[in-house]
Design an enzyme around this catalytic site. Structure first.
Site, mmCIF file in Angstrom:
data_model
loop_
_atom_site.group_PDB
_atom_site.id
_atom_site.type_symbol
_atom_site.label_atom_id
_atom_site.label_comp_id
_atom_site.label_asym_id
_atom_site.label_seq_id
_atom_site.Cartn_x
_atom_site.Cartn_y
_atom_site.Cartn_z
ATOM 1 C CG HIS A 77 -1.805 1.251 1.244
ATOM 2 N ND1 HIS A 77 -2.773 1.498 0.303
ATOM 3 C CD2 HIS A 77 -1.818 2.330 2.074
ATOM 4 C CE1 HIS A 77 -3.364 2.650 0.556
ATOM 5 N NE2 HIS A 77 -2.796 3.175 1.632
ATOM 6 C CB SER A 78 0.982 4.294 0.281
ATOM 7 O OG SER A 78 1.352 5.638 0.114
ATOM 8 C CG MET A 79 7.352 3.670 0.572
ATOM 9 S SD MET A 79 8.260 4.091 2.087
ATOM 10 C CE MET A 79 8.115 2.535 3.002
ATOM 11 C CB ALA B 89 2.049 0.090 -4.189
ATOM 12 C CB SER C 40 -3.112 -0.899 -2.287
ATOM 13 O OG SER C 40 -4.008 -0.123 -1.523
#
Length: 272
Positions: free
Chosen positions: A99-101, A103, A127
């Protein structure tokens, strides 16, 4: 490199398994936290998927029992460390969710596993993050604490009451600042179609930093199929659609493993 339970010290600092998998799982799902995030963020995932998958979370330096270690502020260094830690798990099909970083890190880890170590992941889940070639540079990591906290609160990832506590803030901000520096200095150097695995992209439809068009651009990075799924909510949409999201991830991991079947227990997939 061993995987140790969440609160017990062990020789392998990078990986956490909070709930042992039942029986012989068909695949391992590795979860990569967001900037400032900890592996405990994914404990509910392990609780829901342990009957179907081996769920392992990554712990970055500078948080939890690795608090005394310096944060890694270069993407290439972090990706190399995580890829090395995951190599012993590749005897079983391996999927990555970030998720975020996490990803962007997941992409870099998958690329290293394939091109340096000859190990392919069976699925990459990205994500709340634009694809690597669209990650913008930034300077929040050199701004004052108040500006950094304001950005965190705007994204909705950390409880405002916790950040209002000076002791908690002092504990949390070094890791967040280090992760922001990592992402804001990240320069994509990979090649187009660097992966051959399926890529599923999740995003919050109200996330100002990830549009549907940007999410779709992840297709540039794999020769496999790419699917984009939007949920209601902002950057941390996944906290509001936990049951649906976890079930969908589990189903897709199993679908990527020949002969594994598509059943994910005990959560049933129900689109919202």
């Amino acid at each position: 490199m061993s995987v140790h339970p969440g609160k017990e010290p062990g020789p392998g600092p990078w990986l956490r398994r909070y709930v042992p998998a039942a029986g012989q799982p068909a695949a391992t799902l590795v979860c990569l936290p967001h900037a400032g995030g900890a592996p405990t963020f994914f404990r509910p995932w392990a609780e829901r998927l342990a009957d179907s998958l081996d769920v392992v979370s990554v712990c970055y330096p500078g948080r939890q029992d690795r608090f005394d270690e310096p944060c890694i502020t270069r993407m290439d260094t972090l990706a190399e460390e995580v890829a090395a830690a995951l190599l012993p798990l590749t005897s079983r099909p391996l999927a990555l969710f970030g998720h975020s970083m996490g990803a962007a890190l997941g992409y870099e880890v998958a690329r290293l596993l394939r091109h340096r170590h000859g190990r392919n992941v069976v699925h990459l889940f990205a994500s709340g993050m634009v694809p690597p070639h669209l990650v913008p540079p930034g300077r929040r990591h050199v701004e004052g604490d108040e500006a950094l906290v304001a950005d965190i609160l705007e994204q909705g990832g950390t409880d405002a009451a916790l950040l209002a506590d000076e002791e908690f803030r002092a504990f949390l901000l070094p890791a967040i600042r280090g992760d922001y520096r990592l992402m804001e200095t990240y320069a994509f150097t990979g090649a187009d179609r660097a992966l051959d695995a399926p890529v599923t992209v999740y995003y919050g439809r109200q996330d100002k930093d990830v549009s549907a068009e940007a999410a779709a651009a992840w297709a540039r990075h794999t020769t496999g199929p790419t699917e984009v799924i939007g949920f209601p909510g902002g950057h941390f949409y996944l906290q509001d659609v936990l049951e649906t999201l976890v079930a969908d991830v589990g189903r897709r991991v199993l679908a990527s493993v020949p002969g594994a079947g598509h059943e994910v227990r005990p959560v049933a997939f129900s689109p919202r």
